[in-house]
Design a protein around this motif. Sequence first.
Motif, PDB file in Angstrom:
ATOM      1  N   PRO A  24     -48.764-101.121   2.640  1.00  0.00           N
ATOM      2  CA  PRO A  24     -47.698-101.765   3.436  1.00  0.00           C
ATOM      3  C   PRO A  24     -46.745-100.763   4.085  1.00  0.00           C
ATOM      4  CG  PRO A  24     -48.006-102.941   1.369  1.00  0.00           C
ATOM      5  CD  PRO A  24     -48.834-101.691   1.282  1.00  0.00           C
ATOM      6  N   ILE A  25     -46.436 -99.655   3.373  1.00  0.00           N
ATOM      7  CA  ILE A  25     -45.555 -98.628   3.957  1.00  0.00           C
ATOM      8  C   ILE A  25     -46.228 -97.976   5.163  1.00  0.00           C
ATOM      9  CG2 ILE A  25     -44.484 -96.382   3.547  1.00  0.00           C
ATOM     10  CD1 ILE A  25     -44.023 -97.239   0.648  1.00  0.00           C
ATOM     11  N   ILE A  26     -47.521 -97.609   5.010  1.00  0.00           N
ATOM     12  CA  ILE A  26     -48.238 -96.954   6.109  1.00  0.00           C
ATOM     13  C   ILE A  26     -48.425 -97.916   7.288  1.00  0.00           C
ATOM     14  CG2 ILE A  26     -50.448 -95.916   6.772  1.00  0.00           C
ATOM     15  CD1 ILE A  26     -50.624 -94.743   3.966  1.00  0.00           C
ATOM     16  N   GLU A  27     -48.707 -99.184   6.995  1.00  0.00           N
ATOM     17  CA  GLU A  27     -48.869-100.165   8.076  1.00  0.00           C
ATOM     18  C   GLU A  27     -47.579-100.342   8.871  1.00  0.00           C
ATOM     19  OE1 GLU A  27     -50.410-103.467   5.829  1.00  0.00           O
ATOM     20  OE2 GLU A  27     -52.430-103.171   6.615  1.00  0.00           O
ATOM     21  N   SER A  28     -46.432-100.133   8.225  1.00  0.00           N
ATOM     22  CA  SER A  28     -45.157-100.228   8.943  1.00  0.00           C
ATOM     23  C   SER A  28     -44.980 -99.072   9.932  1.00  0.00           C
ATOM     24  CB  SER A  28     -43.989-100.241   7.948  1.00  0.00           C
ATOM     25  OG  SER A  28     -43.846 -98.974   7.306  1.00  0.00           O
ATOM     26  N   LYS A  29     -45.806 -98.021   9.809  1.00  0.00           N
ATOM     27  CA  LYS A  29     -45.749 -96.869  10.711  1.00  0.00           C
ATOM     28  C   LYS A  29     -46.742 -97.006  11.868  1.00  0.00           C
ATOM     29  CE  LYS A  29     -42.936 -94.739   7.823  1.00  0.00           C
ATOM     30  NZ  LYS A  29     -41.512 -94.492   8.149  1.00  0.00           N
ATOM     31  N   LYS A  30     -47.364 -98.181  11.990  1.00  0.00           N
ATOM     32  CA  LYS A  30     -48.329 -98.394  13.073  1.00  0.00           C
ATOM     33  C   LYS A  30     -47.651 -98.135  14.423  1.00  0.00           C
ATOM     34  CE  LYS A  30     -50.985-102.034  12.813  1.00  0.00           C
ATOM     35  NZ  LYS A  30     -51.467-103.443  12.889  1.00  0.00           N
ATOM     36  N   ASP A  76     -46.819 -95.180  15.331  1.00  0.00           N
ATOM     37  CA  ASP A  76     -46.255 -93.835  15.162  1.00  0.00           C
ATOM     38  C   ASP A  76     -47.274 -92.921  14.504  1.00  0.00           C
ATOM     39  OD1 ASP A  76     -44.720 -91.597  14.796  1.00  0.00           O
ATOM     40  OD2 ASP A  76     -43.459 -92.444  13.219  1.00  0.00           O
ATOM     41  N   TRP A  77     -47.717 -93.276  13.299  1.00  0.00           N
ATOM     42  CA  TRP A  77     -48.696 -92.458  12.593  1.00  0.00           C
ATOM     43  C   TRP A  77     -50.102 -92.628  13.172  1.00  0.00           C
ATOM     44  CZ3 TRP A  77     -47.769 -92.130   6.589  1.00  0.00           C
ATOM     45  CH2 TRP A  77     -46.496 -91.582   6.368  1.00  0.00           C
ATOM     46  N   TYR A  78     -50.395 -93.810  13.673  1.00  0.00           N
ATOM     47  CA  TYR A  78     -51.705 -94.066  14.275  1.00  0.00           C
ATOM     48  C   TYR A  78     -51.551 -95.145  15.340  1.00  0.00           C
ATOM     49  CZ  TYR A  78     -51.783 -98.082  11.047  1.00  0.00           C
ATOM     50  OH  TYR A  78     -51.472 -99.229  10.359  1.00  0.00           O
ATOM     51  N   SER A  79     -52.497 -95.176  16.258  1.00  0.00           N
ATOM     52  CA  SER A  79     -52.408 -96.088  17.393  1.00  0.00           C
ATOM     53  C   SER A  79     -52.510 -97.546  16.947  1.00  0.00           C
ATOM     54  CB  SER A  79     -53.526 -95.783  18.389  1.00  0.00           C
ATOM     55  OG  SER A  79     -53.568 -96.765  19.407  1.00  0.00           O
ATOM     56  N   ALA A  80     -51.642 -98.376  17.515  1.00  0.00           N
ATOM     57  CA  ALA A  80     -51.665 -99.806  17.202  1.00  0.00           C
ATOM     58  C   ALA A  80     -52.865-100.496  17.823  1.00  0.00           C
ATOM     59  CB  ALA A  80     -50.372-100.460  17.687  1.00  0.00           C
ATOM     60  N   GLU A  81     -53.542 -99.824  18.763  1.00  0.00           N
ATOM     61  CA  GLU A  81     -54.688-100.426  19.451  1.00  0.00           C
ATOM     62  C   GLU A  81     -55.995-100.278  18.675  1.00  0.00           C
ATOM     63  OE1 GLU A  81     -54.033-102.101  22.188  1.00  0.00           O
ATOM     64  OE2 GLU A  81     -51.934-101.470  22.012  1.00  0.00           O
ATOM     65  N   PRO A 106     -58.942-100.677  15.975  1.00  0.00           N
ATOM     66  CA  PRO A 106     -59.387-101.770  15.092  1.00  0.00           C
ATOM     67  C   PRO A 106     -59.114-101.429  13.628  1.00  0.00           C
ATOM     68  CG  PRO A 106     -61.270-100.512  15.892  1.00  0.00           C
ATOM     69  CD  PRO A 106     -60.070-100.018  16.649  1.00  0.00           C
ATOM     70  N   ALA A 107     -59.056-102.462  12.794  1.00  0.00           N
ATOM     71  CA  ALA A 107     -58.715-102.258  11.381  1.00  0.00           C
ATOM     72  C   ALA A 107     -59.744-101.399  10.654  1.00  0.00           C
ATOM     73  CB  ALA A 107     -58.585-103.613  10.684  1.00  0.00           C
ATOM     74  N   SER A 108     -60.987-101.355  11.181  1.00  0.00           N
ATOM     75  CA  SER A 108     -62.048-100.600  10.505  1.00  0.00           C
ATOM     76  C   SER A 108     -62.105 -99.135  10.908  1.00  0.00           C
ATOM     77  CB  SER A 108     -63.405-101.253  10.792  1.00  0.00           C
ATOM     78  OG  SER A 108     -63.679-101.235  12.184  1.00  0.00           O
ATOM     79  N   SER A 109     -61.266 -98.698  11.841  1.00  0.00           N
ATOM     80  CA  SER A 109     -61.332 -97.329  12.343  1.00  0.00           C
ATOM     81  C   SER A 109     -60.805 -96.336  11.307  1.00  0.00           C
ATOM     82  CB  SER A 109     -60.518 -97.202  13.634  1.00  0.00           C
ATOM     83  OG  SER A 109     -60.436 -95.854  14.036  1.00  0.00           O
ATOM     84  N   LEU A 110     -61.528 -95.206  11.171  1.00  0.00           N
ATOM     85  CA  LEU A 110     -61.072 -94.159  10.262  1.00  0.00           C
ATOM     86  C   LEU A 110     -59.893 -93.373  10.818  1.00  0.00           C
ATOM     87  CD1 LEU A 110     -64.275 -92.560   8.679  1.00  0.00           C
ATOM     88  CD2 LEU A 110     -62.688 -94.182   7.680  1.00  0.00           C
ATOM     89  N   HIS A 111     -59.549 -93.613  12.081  1.00  0.00           N
ATOM     90  CA  HIS A 111     -58.366 -92.979  12.658  1.00  0.00           C
ATOM     91  C   HIS A 111     -57.127 -93.855  12.482  1.00  0.00           C
ATOM     92  CE1 HIS A 111     -60.607 -89.680  14.350  1.00  0.00           C
ATOM     93  NE2 HIS A 111     -61.457 -90.519  14.903  1.00  0.00           N
ATOM     94  N   GLY A 112     -57.310 -95.044  11.884  1.00  0.00           N
ATOM     95  CA  GLY A 112     -56.202 -95.944  11.622  1.00  0.00           C
ATOM     96  C   GLY A 112     -55.966 -96.109  10.140  1.00  0.00           C
ATOM     97  N   ILE A 113     -55.525 -97.307   9.735  1.00  0.00           N
ATOM     98  CA  ILE A 113     -55.196 -97.562   8.337  1.00  0.00           C
ATOM     99  C   ILE A 113     -56.401 -97.355   7.420  1.00  0.00           C
ATOM    100  CG2 ILE A 113     -55.646-100.042   8.607  1.00  0.00           C
ATOM    101  CD1 ILE A 113     -53.030 -98.387   6.283  1.00  0.00           C
ATOM    102  N   GLN A 114     -57.597 -97.635   7.966  1.00  0.00           N
ATOM    103  CA  GLN A 114     -58.802 -97.451   7.150  1.00  0.00           C
ATOM    104  C   GLN A 114     -58.996 -95.982   6.773  1.00  0.00           C
ATOM    105  OE1 GLN A 114     -60.260 -99.724   5.697  1.00  0.00           O
ATOM    106  NE2 GLN A 114     -62.468 -99.883   6.003  1.00  0.00           N
ATOM    107  N   GLY A 115     -58.586 -95.069   7.639  1.00  0.00           N
ATOM    108  CA  GLY A 115     -58.704 -93.651   7.326  1.00  0.00           C
ATOM    109  C   GLY A 115     -57.889 -93.265   6.111  1.00  0.00           C
TER     110      GLY A 115
END
Length: 681
Positions: A293-299, A301-306, A308-317
């Motif tokens: 939840p903390i990392i998702e609040s940085k969407k 900033d830390w990773y692109s909001a565009e 997909p949820a399965s991307s290793l460059h996003g929250i899945q990473g």
Amino acid sequence: MATEDKHDDAALVDSGGGAADPVSLEKEFEEMAVPSWRNQITIRSVVVSVILSAVFNVIVCKLNLSTGVIPSLNVAAGLLGFAMVKGWTVLMEKAGYLKQPFTRQENTVIQTCVVASSGIAFSSGTASYLLGMSPITAAQADTGNNPMNIKQLSIGWMMAYLFTVSFLGLFSIVPLRKVMILKYKLTYPSGTATAYLINSFHTPKGAKVAKKKVWVLFKSFVGSFLWACFQWFFNAADGCGFSSFPTFGLGAFNKRFYFDFSATYVGVGMICPYMVNVSLLIGAILSWGILWPIIESKKGDWYSAELPASSLHGIQGYRVFLAIAMMLGDGLYHVVYMLAVTARSFLQHKESANEGTGVDQITDYDERKRTEFFLKDQIPNKVAMGGYVLLAVVSIIVIPLIFHQLKWYQILVAYIIAPILAFCNAYGCGLTDWSLASNYGKIAILVFSSWVGMDQGGVLAGLASCGVMMSIVSTASDLMQDFKTGYLTLSSPRSMFVGQVLGTALGCFMSPLVFWIFYKAYSVGDPTGSYPAPYALMYRGIALLGVEGFSTLPKNCMTLVIVFFIGAVVINIATELLKRYETKYRVYRFVPSPMCMAIPFYLGAYFAVDMCIGSLILFIWEMKNRNGAKEFAPAVASGLICGDSLWGIPAAVLALSGVQAPICMKFLSASANKRVDAFLG
């Protein structure tokens, strides 16, 4: 096997009549003739081994594809093997056709064969490194998604690969059997406990207890199977049925905190130590309750909001690489620690051990008799070394034909190093009961993927080399465990070796076949499906780290990776220090396991909740009747696992036939329900 690394809780296996009197165990069997090694391998034992191998391959495959947490199944294998052959011999005896009584040696061969087969199901990589090569897993990883680093799965090449790499470990460790078992007298706790289990079955008291356990296991099996069948009727699509029951509310459900009514993982929870289950729950709370939840609040900033949820460059990473960091930290610590323990113990034995292992030097009756039979039917060292060289040559020729990314000289290097690691793993397993095969496999991924490089197919090369290394190291320690079991049951080393070879062959054939049924019937590898196969993406992630380094990780992910890697090492060091210097309260028992904590980082808490409920059931049972729980809880747990897992086969057949469940049971919030009612109205 409490996690991806194999660690059998020997105390759970040593049940069923208890251990016989250690002073005169063999005198109880003095009037029973020990059959020759050929007569220890009977047609009925082979038939039972084939049947049980199929059953256990289904169970291990389902567990691998769902969460990767696999308990020790030795109790179930021992009980079912005893029940099937004993039932057959009783019928034959009544009919007057019994030619050979059922002996503990025959029971040991069955156990060896079944455990070897299920061991291949674990180390075959169908849910980890092989599945990590597939387009399904590659699509989730973003980078490395190109033809050089992807391989379409096929049952043909998977079988060929497993048959090529799975037998070398057996030949690599055979020349050291006398040194390990007789000279250094390594304990091999799981092998010893399995031997006492089998010995107890074949005493009059033990046979009665075994029959009660078999009946308990059967009732638990039937109940679990029928419950799984009942649940199927409400599971018409993904997200339907009891497996999506929002036990703690819809908010907690969206964070993957719920009880999914899985009898399998309730049973697994009853077998695994309490701290394993608690560690899983702690890891789920830390990740899904706090960190994500903390990392998702940085969407944004830390990773692109565009993304997909399965991307290793996003929250899945973050989910995947932080889990990998903890696993690598835990694994590296245990590898270094095991090498240090092995080296120290080996040097001590070399200085103090009696060089002689002859029968005439032994005064203890049991030990003298066991040594006599252990030395009776030898496997020539020339055969073992020649077999290893021959199979290595075959592998060096065949593997590059399957994976052209790996060159012959790279495989040669692996086979030169592997026997040394196999010895270290087998020796360490004899001391501590830990098999670190998967850790050696992960190290091989990093080494060979970086050696080959991304453009030359380093991802596939790393994953394929993992199978080469892991198969040798895993089967070597398994075989030495079986030699210890055979030593304590007066089973011939030759019959043990033949049983292991047969079980390995069955595993190489059945493991891809069972996996293929699940692969075709379900969306295997889908992180939101019933069979997410979490280790597939994690192993591919390790290979990507090998070829690309840490440059592709999302923002601040590298910092967190270092923190969690060091944290895993520190937790292990703290545990070891507490074991050595804090003995009054034994606080180390309450320190969580980093490896176990890492598993829910990717999957969520649902299976951890199931397993904690299994622990709660066992805890209440022990409070009310400790002896009854000790005797029958493993049988109940094994029945729950077997029944629920075996329903997966008819369910898969129905899915392949296009038959859908008639009902979809879903849960909606009150506001969503109003909107649905308005739409339908």
